[in-house]
Design an enzyme around this catalytic site. Structure first.
Site, PDB file in Angstrom:
ATOM      1  N   GLN A  22       0.746  -1.218   0.313  1.00 42.11           N
ATOM      2  CA  GLN A  22       0.046   0.152   0.113  1.00 42.11           C
ATOM      3  C   GLN A  22       0.801   1.256   0.161  1.00 42.11           C
ATOM      4  OE1 GLN A  22      -3.626   2.257   2.431  1.00 42.11           O
ATOM      5  NE2 GLN A  22      -3.184   0.251   2.768  1.00 42.11           N
TER       6      GLN A  22
ATOM      7  N   GLN B 250     -17.303  24.687  20.465  1.00 45.77           N
ATOM      8  CA  GLN B 250     -16.199  25.728  19.845  1.00 45.77           C
ATOM      9  C   GLN B 250     -16.502  26.981  20.922  1.00 45.77           C
ATOM     10  OE1 GLN B 250     -16.745  27.254  16.054  1.00 45.77           O
ATOM     11  NE2 GLN B 250     -14.640  27.537  15.829  1.00 45.77           N
TER      12      GLN B 250
ATOM     13  N   GLY C 292      -7.837  19.654  19.822  1.00 46.62           N
ATOM     14  CA  GLY C 292      -7.228  20.966  19.704  1.00 46.62           C
ATOM     15  C   GLY C 292      -7.700  21.844  21.100  1.00 46.62           C
ATOM     16  N   GLY C 293      -8.147  23.136  20.971  1.00 44.01           N
ATOM     17  CA  GLY C 293      -8.389  23.886  21.947  1.00 44.01           C
ATOM     18  C   GLY C 293     -10.117  23.783  22.266  1.00 44.01           C
TER      19      GLY C 293
ATOM     20  N   ASP D 180       0.659   3.387   5.902  1.00 43.64           N
ATOM     21  CA  ASP D 180       0.749   3.285   4.562  1.00 43.64           C
ATOM     22  C   ASP D 180       0.624   4.277   3.508  1.00 43.64           C
ATOM     23  OD1 ASP D 180       1.564   0.635   4.682  1.00 43.64           O
ATOM     24  OD2 ASP D 180      -0.317  -0.097   4.834  1.00 43.64           O
TER      25      ASP D 180
ATOM     26  N   PHE E  90      10.610  -1.972  -1.060  1.00 42.83           N
ATOM     27  CA  PHE E  90      10.857  -3.253  -0.438  1.00 42.83           C
ATOM     28  C   PHE E  90      11.545  -3.217   0.938  1.00 42.83           C
ATOM     29  CE2 PHE E  90      12.231  -3.423  -5.142  1.00 42.83           C
ATOM     30  CZ  PHE E  90      11.267  -4.258  -5.529  1.00 42.83           C
TER      31      PHE E  90
HETATM   32  N1  CAO Z   1      11.983  -9.686  -9.590  1.00 43.59           N
HETATM   33  C1  CAO Z   1      12.765 -10.388  -8.911  1.00 43.59           C
HETATM   34  N2  CAO Z   1      12.674 -10.311  -7.533  1.00 43.59           N
HETATM   35  C2  CAO Z   1      11.904  -9.148  -6.951  1.00 43.59           C
HETATM   36  C3  CAO Z   1      11.049  -8.357  -7.665  1.00 43.59           C
HETATM   37  C4  CAO Z   1      11.090  -8.779  -8.998  1.00 43.59           C
HETATM   38  N3  CAO Z   1      10.239  -8.054  -9.928  1.00 43.59           N
HETATM   39  N4  CAO Z   1      10.361  -7.567  -6.897  1.00 43.59           N
HETATM   40  C5  CAO Z   1      10.537  -7.871  -5.507  1.00 43.59           C
HETATM   41  N5  CAO Z   1      11.632  -8.957  -5.672  1.00 43.59           N
HETATM   42  C6  CAO Z   1      12.389  -9.397  -4.491  1.00 43.59           C
HETATM   43  C7  CAO Z   1      13.091  -8.569  -3.724  1.00 43.59           C
HETATM   44  O1  CAO Z   1      14.290  -8.348  -4.318  1.00 43.59           O
HETATM   45  C8  CAO Z   1      13.229  -9.277  -2.536  1.00 43.59           C
HETATM   46  O2  CAO Z   1      14.366 -10.155  -2.457  1.00 43.59           O
HETATM   47  P1  CAO Z   1      15.449 -10.504  -1.542  1.00 43.59           P
HETATM   48  O3  CAO Z   1      14.633 -10.024  -0.164  1.00 43.59           O
HETATM   49  O4  CAO Z   1      15.969 -11.912  -1.755  1.00 43.59           O
HETATM   50  O5  CAO Z   1      16.654  -9.758  -1.460  1.00 43.59           O
HETATM   51  C9  CAO Z   1      11.860 -10.107  -2.237  1.00 43.59           C
HETATM   52  O6  CAO Z   1      11.431  -9.908  -3.492  1.00 43.59           O
HETATM   53  C10 CAO Z   1      11.210  -9.663  -1.091  1.00 43.59           C
HETATM   54  O7  CAO Z   1      10.977  -8.229  -0.875  1.00 43.59           O
HETATM   55  P2  CAO Z   1      10.461  -7.508   0.280  1.00 43.59           P
HETATM   56  O8  CAO Z   1      11.321  -7.808   1.642  1.00 43.59           O
HETATM   57  O9  CAO Z   1      10.073  -6.140   0.071  1.00 43.59           O
HETATM   58  O10 CAO Z   1       9.155  -8.506   0.542  1.00 43.59           O
HETATM   59  P3  CAO Z   1       8.417  -9.089   1.986  1.00 43.59           P
HETATM   60  O11 CAO Z   1       6.995  -9.559   1.289  1.00 43.59           O
HETATM   61  O12 CAO Z   1       9.212  -9.821   2.693  1.00 43.59           O
HETATM   62  O13 CAO Z   1       8.182  -7.761   2.775  1.00 43.59           O
HETATM   63  C11 CAO Z   1       7.185  -5.713   3.392  1.00 43.59           C
HETATM   64  C12 CAO Z   1       6.996  -6.800   2.649  1.00 43.59           C
HETATM   65  C13 CAO Z   1       6.101  -4.648   3.189  1.00 43.59           C
HETATM   66  C14 CAO Z   1       7.061  -5.969   4.948  1.00 43.59           C
HETATM   67  C15 CAO Z   1       8.600  -5.112   3.158  1.00 43.59           C
HETATM   68  O14 CAO Z   1       8.746  -4.820   1.707  1.00 43.59           O
HETATM   69  C16 CAO Z   1       8.896  -3.831   3.886  1.00 43.59           C
HETATM   70  O15 CAO Z   1       9.220  -3.558   5.010  1.00 43.59           O
HETATM   71  N6  CAO Z   1       8.861  -2.659   3.071  1.00 43.59           N
HETATM   72  C17 CAO Z   1       9.197  -1.195   3.465  1.00 43.59           C
HETATM   73  C18 CAO Z   1       8.058  -0.648   4.312  1.00 43.59           C
HETATM   74  C19 CAO Z   1       6.759  -0.810   3.547  1.00 43.59           C
HETATM   75  O16 CAO Z   1       6.595  -0.009   2.676  1.00 43.59           O
HETATM   76  N7  CAO Z   1       5.841  -1.093   4.391  1.00 43.59           N
HETATM   77  C20 CAO Z   1       4.505  -1.065   3.953  1.00 43.59           C
HETATM   78  C21 CAO Z   1       3.877  -1.864   3.214  1.00 43.59           C
HETATM   79  S1  CAO Z   1       1.932  -1.561   3.063  1.00 43.59           S
HETATM   80  O17 CAO Z   1       1.349  -2.056   4.526  1.00 43.59           O
END
Ligand code: CAO
Length: 416
Positions: free
Chosen positions: A17, A273, A248-249, A169, A97
């Protein structure tokens, strides 16, 4: 009509998101947003909480409108090569990511800057770089806890509470969009791209600034007069949860209306208010309160504010939330009915303004989504359907100079 961001090409390496909310906003305003997704699966939200088998879930469609979808395995050498080509001719790369994933893929900030020094690289992470938690993966509710929202939301006798609003998000995505637009303006002056980073913790805290205000007031004077704990309850050394108190106030509270016994949303929010005290008394049929020393000033009212709210609830007992607001608005009293998602979805004003829009989708039929909350005098952002997985792969690859045979070869090695 030309849209202000037309001509800005964005590599959308976002998922779930926070990132998608940012790039969707930029797409509404005209940017060419190419969502890069893993072949075969794509953004995880395509499959999350599906309501129609085999059709993209609403979680995905409502955050990815107006975008193109390119499937690309950016861990394969052939996929990396395509990505490098795309990077060379794009203005912005946005990613959210987990920590270090882009570096592990071989696209560190230094490498990206080397490939395209004019490109803006925008990232969302849970915590900012260098923070002692900067290795953590983070989702919405985690951010609300880390950013101060949870400890200050809810009732004093209950646990820390999460808001339904996506403070971690979508809110972070909106901060990132502001950062990207600022960096694009900066680039016009310097010719250089830069790295833009927003953390979910920081973005939540930015919305909780009045609570940081309250922490400092509490430390100075030992109490917070607008909280329900004042003057009868106790304060500790941290900002407490204030239930539905006005932040607020001016005091306010969620008050029962006709039908509350069976309808969990038969309530209005009522604000007292300070300068509206006289009209409030008139609206409630309590003219004797106007000059009564026990009610006349905000200070005098505060010790028995819940008794006042109780009297207002007596007045509301035979009025629906809509009838009550229709009366109170005539007295210039800040108030609103507590609206349900069903009521909002069918609100004719929101449909007319484009805040709620119905979008046709190839597989789903039409679905409702939230349109641009930002309105312009010279532009009406139009919301188009989210792309199917890989819908624009051929189009994007062709625009990068790949022939039909090249595309076939990329498919053979499962790079797209
Ligand atoms: N081709 C190949 N690999 C890909 C790819 C693509 N097109 N797109 C993503 N990947 C890979 C990444 O390179 C990563 O690989 P490695 O971990 O092996 O290096 C892997 O997919 C997983 O990526 P991720 O860590 O982002 O995914 P996750 O599901 O484990 O975690 C989340 C998800 C949201 C917790 C994490 O991305 C995060 O903390 N993001 C930053 C904070 C954030 O935006 N959070 C809000 C999300 S909305 O609630």
């Amino acid at each position: 009509m030309t849209k202000p961001l037309e001509g800005i090409k964005i590599i959308d390496f976002t998922h779930v998101q926070a990132g998608p909310a940012c790039t969707q906003l930029l797409a509404w305003f005209g940017a060419d947003v190419i969502k890069v997704e893993r072949p075969g699966s794509g953004d995880v939200t395509r499959n999350q909480l599906r309501d129609i088998p085999d059709a993209d879930a609403l979680y995905f469609t409502m955050l990815n409108s107006n975008k193109k979808s390119l499937t690309l395995d950016t861990k394969k050498p052939e996929g990396k090569e395509v990505l490098e080509k795309l990077i060379r001719e794009s203005d912005v790369l946005v990613e959210n990511f987990g920590p270090g994933a882009l570096d592990r893929m071989g696209f560190s900030w230094e490498r990206l800057n080397e490939l395209n020094p004019k490109m803006i690289v925008a990232s969302v992470k849970g915590f900012s770089d260098g923070h002692h938690y900067d290795d953590l993966k983070v989702y919405e509710n985690v951010a609300q806890c880390a950013g101060g929202a949870a400890s200050t939301t809810g009732f004093w006798d209950g646990p820390p509470t999460i808001s339904a609003a996506a403070l971690g998000d979508s809110n972070t995505g909106m901060h990132l969009a502001i950062g990207i637009l600022t960096a694009l303006l900066g680039r016009d002056k310097t010719g250089k791209g830069q790295k833009v980073a927003v953390s979910m913790q920081d973005s939540v805290l930015n919305l909780c600034r009045v609570k940081l205000r309250d922490q400092q007031r509490l430390e100075r004077v030992g109490y917070l007069e607008e909280y329900p704990q004042y003057p009868h309850g106790e304060f500790s050394d941290v900002v407490p949860r204030g239930g539905n108190a006005g932040g607020g106030g001016q005091p306010g509270w969620v008050l029962k209306c006709k039908g509350w016994e069976t309808d969990p949303n038969a309530y209005i929010y009522f604000t007292i208010q300070g300068h509206a005290w006289e009209p409030i008394c008139k609206a409630l049929g309590k003219p004797e309160w106007i000059n009564d020393p026990a009610y006349k000033t905000a200070e005098a009212r505060q010790p028995h504010i819940f008794e006042i709210f109780g009297t207002i609830e007596g007045w509301l007992a035979d009025k629906t939330k809509f009838e009550a607001v229709d009366i109170l608005r005539q007295f210039d009293i800040p108030c609103a009915p507590v609206l349900t998602m069903k009521e909002l979805a069918n609100d004719p004003s929101l449909r007319a303004s484009g805040t709620i829009v119905e979008v046709p989708h190839k597989k789903r039929g039409s679905y409702l989504t939230v349109g641009s909350p930002i309105k312009f005098s010279d532009m009406k952002p139009e919301v188009t359907a989210s792309p199917l997985l890989g819908e624009h792969t051929d189009e994007v690859l062709t625009s990068l100079g790949y022939s039909k045979q090249d595309i076939f070869n990329l498919r053979e090695v499962k790079a797209v």
